[in-house]
Scaffold this motif. Structure first.
Motif, PDB file in Angstrom:
ATOM      1  N   ASP A  11     -23.747  13.722  64.374  1.00 30.54           N
ATOM      2  CA  ASP A  11     -24.993  14.315  63.905  1.00 30.54           C
ATOM      3  C   ASP A  11     -25.472  13.591  62.633  1.00 30.54           C
ATOM      4  O   ASP A  11     -24.663  13.222  61.780  1.00 30.54           O
ATOM      5  CB  ASP A  11     -24.740  15.798  63.615  1.00 30.54           C
ATOM      6  CG  ASP A  11     -25.946  16.483  63.029  1.00 30.54           C
ATOM      7  OD1 ASP A  11     -26.876  16.798  63.788  1.00 30.54           O
ATOM      8  OD2 ASP A  11     -25.947  16.684  61.786  1.00 30.54           O
ATOM      9  N   ASP A  12     -26.790  13.387  62.518  1.00 32.27           N
ATOM     10  CA  ASP A  12     -27.353  12.659  61.378  1.00 32.27           C
ATOM     11  C   ASP A  12     -26.938  13.251  60.033  1.00 32.27           C
ATOM     12  O   ASP A  12     -26.633  12.522  59.090  1.00 32.27           O
ATOM     13  CB  ASP A  12     -28.880  12.616  61.454  1.00 32.27           C
ATOM     14  CG  ASP A  12     -29.403  11.574  62.417  1.00 32.27           C
ATOM     15  OD1 ASP A  12     -28.598  10.847  63.035  1.00 32.27           O
ATOM     16  OD2 ASP A  12     -30.642  11.470  62.554  1.00 32.27           O
ATOM     17  N   ARG A  13     -26.919  14.571  59.925  1.00 32.42           N
ATOM     18  CA  ARG A  13     -26.554  15.206  58.651  1.00 32.42           C
ATOM     19  C   ARG A  13     -25.100  14.913  58.302  1.00 32.42           C
ATOM     20  O   ARG A  13     -24.774  14.573  57.167  1.00 32.42           O
ATOM     21  CB  ARG A  13     -26.802  16.713  58.723  1.00 32.42           C
ATOM     22  CG  ARG A  13     -26.458  17.432  57.444  1.00 32.42           C
ATOM     23  CD  ARG A  13     -27.126  18.788  57.350  1.00 32.42           C
ATOM     24  NE  ARG A  13     -26.758  19.448  56.116  1.00 32.42           N
ATOM     25  CZ  ARG A  13     -27.220  19.142  54.915  1.00 32.42           C
ATOM     26  NH1 ARG A  13     -28.085  18.162  54.787  1.00 32.42           N
ATOM     27  NH2 ARG A  13     -26.831  19.793  53.836  1.00 32.42           N
ATOM     28  N   ALA A  16     -24.705  11.134  57.356  1.00 31.19           N
ATOM     29  CA  ALA A  16     -25.176  10.792  56.007  1.00 31.19           C
ATOM     30  C   ALA A  16     -24.095  11.078  54.967  1.00 31.19           C
ATOM     31  O   ALA A  16     -23.885  10.292  54.034  1.00 31.19           O
ATOM     32  CB  ALA A  16     -26.453  11.566  55.684  1.00 31.19           C
ATOM     33  N   TYR A  57     -28.911   6.029  62.702  1.00 36.09           N
ATOM     34  CA  TYR A  57     -29.451   7.379  62.673  1.00 36.09           C
ATOM     35  C   TYR A  57     -30.486   7.556  63.781  1.00 36.09           C
ATOM     36  O   TYR A  57     -31.273   6.657  64.059  1.00 36.09           O
ATOM     37  CB  TYR A  57     -30.095   7.671  61.317  1.00 36.09           C
ATOM     38  CG  TYR A  57     -29.073   7.756  60.205  1.00 36.09           C
ATOM     39  CD1 TYR A  57     -28.525   8.972  59.849  1.00 36.09           C
ATOM     40  CD2 TYR A  57     -28.644   6.613  59.534  1.00 36.09           C
ATOM     41  CE1 TYR A  57     -27.575   9.062  58.843  1.00 36.09           C
ATOM     42  CE2 TYR A  57     -27.697   6.687  58.530  1.00 36.09           C
ATOM     43  CZ  TYR A  57     -27.166   7.923  58.186  1.00 36.09           C
ATOM     44  OH  TYR A  57     -26.229   8.001  57.201  1.00 36.09           O
ATOM     45  N   GLU A  58     -30.469   8.740  64.398  1.00 35.58           N
ATOM     46  CA  GLU A  58     -31.425   9.043  65.452  1.00 35.58           C
ATOM     47  C   GLU A  58     -32.741   9.552  64.890  1.00 35.58           C
ATOM     48  O   GLU A  58     -33.792   9.329  65.459  1.00 35.58           O
ATOM     49  CB  GLU A  58     -30.841  10.085  66.416  1.00 35.58           C
ATOM     50  CG  GLU A  58     -29.685   9.547  67.217  1.00 35.58           C
ATOM     51  CD  GLU A  58     -29.096  10.586  68.152  1.00 35.58           C
ATOM     52  OE1 GLU A  58     -29.513  11.769  68.107  1.00 35.58           O
ATOM     53  OE2 GLU A  58     -28.205  10.217  68.928  1.00 35.58           O
ATOM     54  N   GLN A  62     -34.143  10.985  56.137  1.00 36.23           N
ATOM     55  CA  GLN A  62     -32.813  11.066  55.528  1.00 36.23           C
ATOM     56  C   GLN A  62     -32.481  12.530  55.242  1.00 36.23           C
ATOM     57  O   GLN A  62     -33.274  13.229  54.621  1.00 36.23           O
ATOM     58  CB  GLN A  62     -32.799  10.259  54.220  1.00 36.23           C
ATOM     59  CG  GLN A  62     -31.505  10.322  53.458  1.00 36.23           C
ATOM     60  CD  GLN A  62     -30.386   9.543  54.122  1.00 36.23           C
ATOM     61  OE1 GLN A  62     -30.626   8.681  54.929  1.00 36.23           O
ATOM     62  NE2 GLN A  62     -29.166   9.884  53.779  1.00 36.23           N
TER      63      GLN A  62
END
Length: 111
Positions: A11-13, A16, A57-58, A62
């Motif tokens: 997952d992007d979160r 990061a 990232y998808e 950000q």
């Protein structure tokens, strides 16, 4: 993407936050293991400053960084030697309170 041979969806979160910890450790030339879940299995990768990594990232924005989570991930990775995704702690946001209006002095009220 690890070593251009295996893509693991994160997952992007989460990514990061992991990216901050991973880059910080690799910049200090610390080698460590990274455990991620992929298709129901746990994949363990050994990361060194020579590892070929890509963070893809998808989304197009950000994610907001929860710094206590970064500290938790980094601390556990340093303690155990393995970076794992841990549950995100609740972020404590400081409240902005408007100043309370002070009562006017009697002299100001008489005008």
């Amino acid at each position: 993407m690890y070593d251009e041979s295996r893509a693991i969806h994160v997952d992007d979160r989460v990514l990061a936050h992991l990216q901050i910890v991973i880059i910080d450790k690799l910049r200090r030339r610390e080698a460590f293991a990274l455990n991620l879940r992929s298709d129901g299995a746990v994949v363990t990768m050994w990361l060194t400053s020579f590892s070929a990594l890509q963070f893809i990232y998808e989304g197009n924005r950000q994610p907001r960084i929860n710094w206590p989570w970064v500290e938790l991930l980094a601390g556990e990775a340093s303690l155990r030697g393995t970076l794992e995704v841990l549950p995100e702690p609740v972020e404590v946001l400081s409240e902005v309170i408007a100043p309370v209006a002070q009562p006017m002095a009697e002299a100001e009220l008489v005008n």
